[in-house]
Design a protein around this motif. Structure first.
Motif, PDB file in Angstrom:
ATOM      1  N   LEU A 110      39.455  42.243  26.908  1.00 43.96           N
ATOM      2  CA  LEU A 110      39.075  43.001  25.717  1.00 43.96           C
ATOM      3  C   LEU A 110      38.729  44.439  26.068  1.00 43.96           C
ATOM      4  O   LEU A 110      39.023  45.370  25.295  1.00 43.96           O
ATOM      5  N   GLU A 111      38.101  44.660  27.203  1.00 42.49           N
ATOM      6  CA  GLU A 111      37.774  46.025  27.615  1.00 42.49           C
ATOM      7  C   GLU A 111      39.038  46.868  27.758  1.00 42.49           C
ATOM      8  O   GLU A 111      39.066  48.047  27.378  1.00 42.49           O
ATOM      9  N   VAL A 112      40.096  46.247  28.273  1.00 43.35           N
ATOM     10  CA  VAL A 112      41.368  46.954  28.416  1.00 43.35           C
ATOM     11  C   VAL A 112      42.026  47.140  27.059  1.00 43.35           C
ATOM     12  O   VAL A 112      42.541  48.217  26.733  1.00 43.35           O
ATOM     13  N   ARG A 113      42.011  46.091  26.238  1.00 44.20           N
ATOM     14  CA  ARG A 113      42.591  46.180  24.890  1.00 44.20           C
ATOM     15  C   ARG A 113      41.939  47.298  24.083  1.00 44.20           C
ATOM     16  O   ARG A 113      42.621  48.027  23.353  1.00 44.20           O
ATOM     17  N   ARG A 114      40.621  47.405  24.198  1.00 42.35           N
ATOM     18  CA  ARG A 114      39.902  48.397  23.400  1.00 42.35           C
ATOM     19  C   ARG A 114      40.425  49.805  23.685  1.00 42.35           C
ATOM     20  O   ARG A 114      40.671  50.590  22.772  1.00 42.35           O
ATOM     21  N   GLY A 115      40.615  50.112  24.958  1.00 38.82           N
ATOM     22  CA  GLY A 115      41.110  51.436  25.303  1.00 38.82           C
ATOM     23  C   GLY A 115      42.536  51.664  24.864  1.00 38.82           C
ATOM     24  O   GLY A 115      42.871  52.703  24.267  1.00 38.82           O
ATOM     25  N   ILE A 116      43.403  50.677  25.120  1.00 39.88           N
ATOM     26  CA  ILE A 116      44.824  50.835  24.793  1.00 39.88           C
ATOM     27  C   ILE A 116      45.053  50.847  23.286  1.00 39.88           C
ATOM     28  O   ILE A 116      45.769  51.710  22.758  1.00 39.88           O
ATOM     29  N   GLU A 117      44.467  49.895  22.571  1.00 45.11           N
ATOM     30  CA  GLU A 117      44.768  49.774  21.146  1.00 45.11           C
ATOM     31  C   GLU A 117      44.118  50.872  20.310  1.00 45.11           C
ATOM     32  O   GLU A 117      44.687  51.298  19.308  1.00 45.11           O
ATOM     33  N   ALA A 118      42.938  51.323  20.706  1.00 47.27           N
ATOM     34  CA  ALA A 118      42.324  52.431  19.976  1.00 47.27           C
ATOM     35  C   ALA A 118      43.183  53.681  20.113  1.00 47.27           C
ATOM     36  O   ALA A 118      43.428  54.406  19.132  1.00 47.27           O
ATOM     37  N   GLU A 119      43.673  53.923  21.310  1.00 42.79           N
ATOM     38  CA  GLU A 119      44.541  55.083  21.532  1.00 42.79           C
ATOM     39  C   GLU A 119      45.873  54.910  20.822  1.00 42.79           C
ATOM     40  O   GLU A 119      46.396  55.859  20.211  1.00 42.79           O
ATOM     41  N   ALA A 120      46.435  53.698  20.858  1.00 41.58           N
ATOM     42  CA  ALA A 120      47.709  53.453  20.189  1.00 41.58           C
ATOM     43  C   ALA A 120      47.594  53.697  18.693  1.00 41.58           C
ATOM     44  O   ALA A 120      48.506  54.280  18.080  1.00 41.58           O
ATOM     45  N   GLY A 121      46.492  53.268  18.091  1.00 40.90           N
ATOM     46  CA  GLY A 121      46.299  53.495  16.661  1.00 40.90           C
ATOM     47  C   GLY A 121      46.242  54.975  16.328  1.00 40.90           C
ATOM     48  O   GLY A 121      46.817  55.419  15.329  1.00 40.90           O
ATOM     49  N   MET A 122      45.554  55.751  17.174  1.00 42.56           N
ATOM     50  CA  MET A 122      45.453  57.190  16.946  1.00 42.56           C
ATOM     51  C   MET A 122      46.815  57.872  17.088  1.00 42.56           C
ATOM     52  O   MET A 122      47.197  58.715  16.264  1.00 42.56           O
ATOM     53  N   VAL A 123      47.549  57.496  18.126  1.00 44.77           N
ATOM     54  CA  VAL A 123      48.868  58.098  18.351  1.00 44.77           C
ATOM     55  C   VAL A 123      49.818  57.714  17.216  1.00 44.77           C
ATOM     56  O   VAL A 123      50.580  58.545  16.718  1.00 44.77           O
ATOM     57  N   ALA A 124      49.774  56.447  16.794  1.00 50.74           N
ATOM     58  CA  ALA A 124      50.630  55.999  15.700  1.00 50.74           C
ATOM     59  C   ALA A 124      50.326  56.763  14.412  1.00 50.74           C
ATOM     60  O   ALA A 124      51.241  57.105  13.656  1.00 50.74           O
ATOM     61  N   ALA A 125      49.049  57.049  14.163  1.00 53.36           N
ATOM     62  CA  ALA A 125      48.670  57.794  12.956  1.00 53.36           C
ATOM     63  C   ALA A 125      49.250  59.203  12.970  1.00 53.36           C
ATOM     64  O   ALA A 125      49.563  59.770  11.917  1.00 53.36           O
ATOM     65  N   ARG A 126      49.401  59.759  14.165  1.00 57.79           N
ATOM     66  CA  ARG A 126      49.951  61.115  14.280  1.00 57.79           C
ATOM     67  C   ARG A 126      51.474  61.142  14.247  1.00 57.79           C
ATOM     68  O   ARG A 126      52.063  62.109  13.766  1.00 57.79           O
ATOM     69  N   ARG A 127      52.108  60.087  14.753  1.00 56.83           N
ATOM     70  CA  ARG A 127      53.559  60.149  14.966  1.00 56.83           C
ATOM     71  C   ARG A 127      54.380  59.244  14.061  1.00 56.83           C
ATOM     72  O   ARG A 127      55.601  59.323  14.067  1.00 56.83           O
TER      73      ARG A 127
END
Length: 240
Positions: A110-127
Motif C-alpha cells: 500500500l505504501e508503494v501504491r499510494r505514491g504511484i496511484e496518487a501521482e498517476a491520478g494527477m498526471v491523468a488529470a493533466r493529460r
C-alpha cells in the motif's frame, strides 16, 4: 535473424496446466538463446501456438505482458518486433517479502501504491484526452454495475485503475504495475476472505473520475488518497 528451426533455441510444447506466465518465460528464454536483438521480429502467433502447444488467447496475453513492459512492439500487418534484448531474468522481477503475513504484505504494498496511484491520478488529470475519459468512464460504469449486483468488483476495480494509468500516456506506470502485479493483485483477491474488503471506497472512484474529467490534479490526488485510506483502515481492521 534466428529462426524457429534453430536447434539451440527450439521452443518446446508446454504441459497443459501451464498458462500465459509459462509462455512468457518460454518466449523470453527463446529470445535470449536465439540472440534476438532490437528490431528482430518475433515468431507469429500461429508459430508460437504450434510450438508451445497453447491457444492463441494465451499467446496474446503473453504478448500484452511484453508490450506493457515496453520490450516489444506490434506493427499492424507486419508482426511483433523486439525493442530491446531481454531474457527470463530481466522480463519480470516479482516482488519478494521477508514476511509471510498477508497484513504486512498489504501494508507494505500500500505504501508503494499510494505514491504511484496518487501521482498517476494527477498526471491523468493533466493529460487525459476525450478518448481517455470515455475509456475510464466505461470501466467505472462496469465496476459500479458489478459492485451493485454482486457486492464486490475485483477485476473491474483493477481495470478502472489501469484505465487511469493509460490516461497518463506514460508507459512506465503500467510497466511498474507489471513488475509488481503479484503483490498488487492481493488487493483484488478478497483478502482475509472478506468480499466486503474496501467496499466503503466504492463512491470515491466516481469522485476520482470527476476530478480527472475536470482536469484537477490536486482533487484527483485527494480522491485517490481517500480510497487508499479506506483500504488501509480495512487492512488493519480485518486482520485483527
Amino acid at each position: 535473424m534466428a529462426t524457429m528451426t534453430n536447434a539451440r533455441a527450439a521452443l518446446l510444447p508446454l504441459p497443459p496446466a501451464d498458462r500465459a506466465a509459462q509462455v512468457t518465460a518460454a518466449l523470453a528464454d527463446y529470445i535470449d538463446r536465439a540472440n534476438l536483438g532490437a528490431g528482430d521480429r518475433l515468431p507469429t502467433e500461429r508459430e508460437l501456438t504450434i510450438a508451445l502447444g497453447v491457444g492463441r488467447s494465451t499467446i496474446r496475453e503473453s504478448i500484452r505482458h511484453f508490450q506493457a513492459l515496453g520490450v516489444v512492439e506490434a506493427r499492424k500487418g507486419s508482426g511483433t518486433y523486439l525493442l530491446r534484448p531481454i531474457s527470463g531474468a530481466t522480463v519480470h522481477m516479482p516482488l519478494s517479502f521477508e514476511t509471510g503475513r498477508l497484513r504486512d504484505v498489504l501494508l507494505q504494498t500500500l505504501e508503494v501504491r499510494r505514491g504511484i496511484e496518487a501521482e498517476a491520478g494527477m498526471v491523468a488529470a493533466r493529460r487525459r484526452t476525450a478518448e481517455d475519459l470515455v475509456n475510464i468512464k466505461q470501466k467505472l460504469d462496469e465496476m459500479e454495475r458489478v459492485q451493485i449486483a454482486k457486492g464486490t468488483s475485483g477485476p473491474e476495480d483493477l481495470a478502472f485503475h489501469l484505465s487511469i494509468y493509460d490516461a497518463t500516456h506514460n508507459p512506465l506506470f503500467k510497466q511498474l504495475l507489471e513488475q509488481m502485479r503479484g503483490a498488487f493483485e492481493h488487493f483484488w483477491e478478497k483478502p482475509f476472505d472478506r468480499p466486503d474488503f474496501a467496499r466503503r471506497s466504492f463512491p470515491f472512484h466516481r469522485t476520482l473520475f470527476n476530478a480527472i474529467a475536470a482536469g484537477d490534479p490536486e482533487a484527483a490526488r485527494e480522491e485517490t488518497l481517500k480510497i487508499l485510506a479506506i483500504v488501509e483502515e480495512d487492512i488493519k481492521e480485518m486482520s485483527k
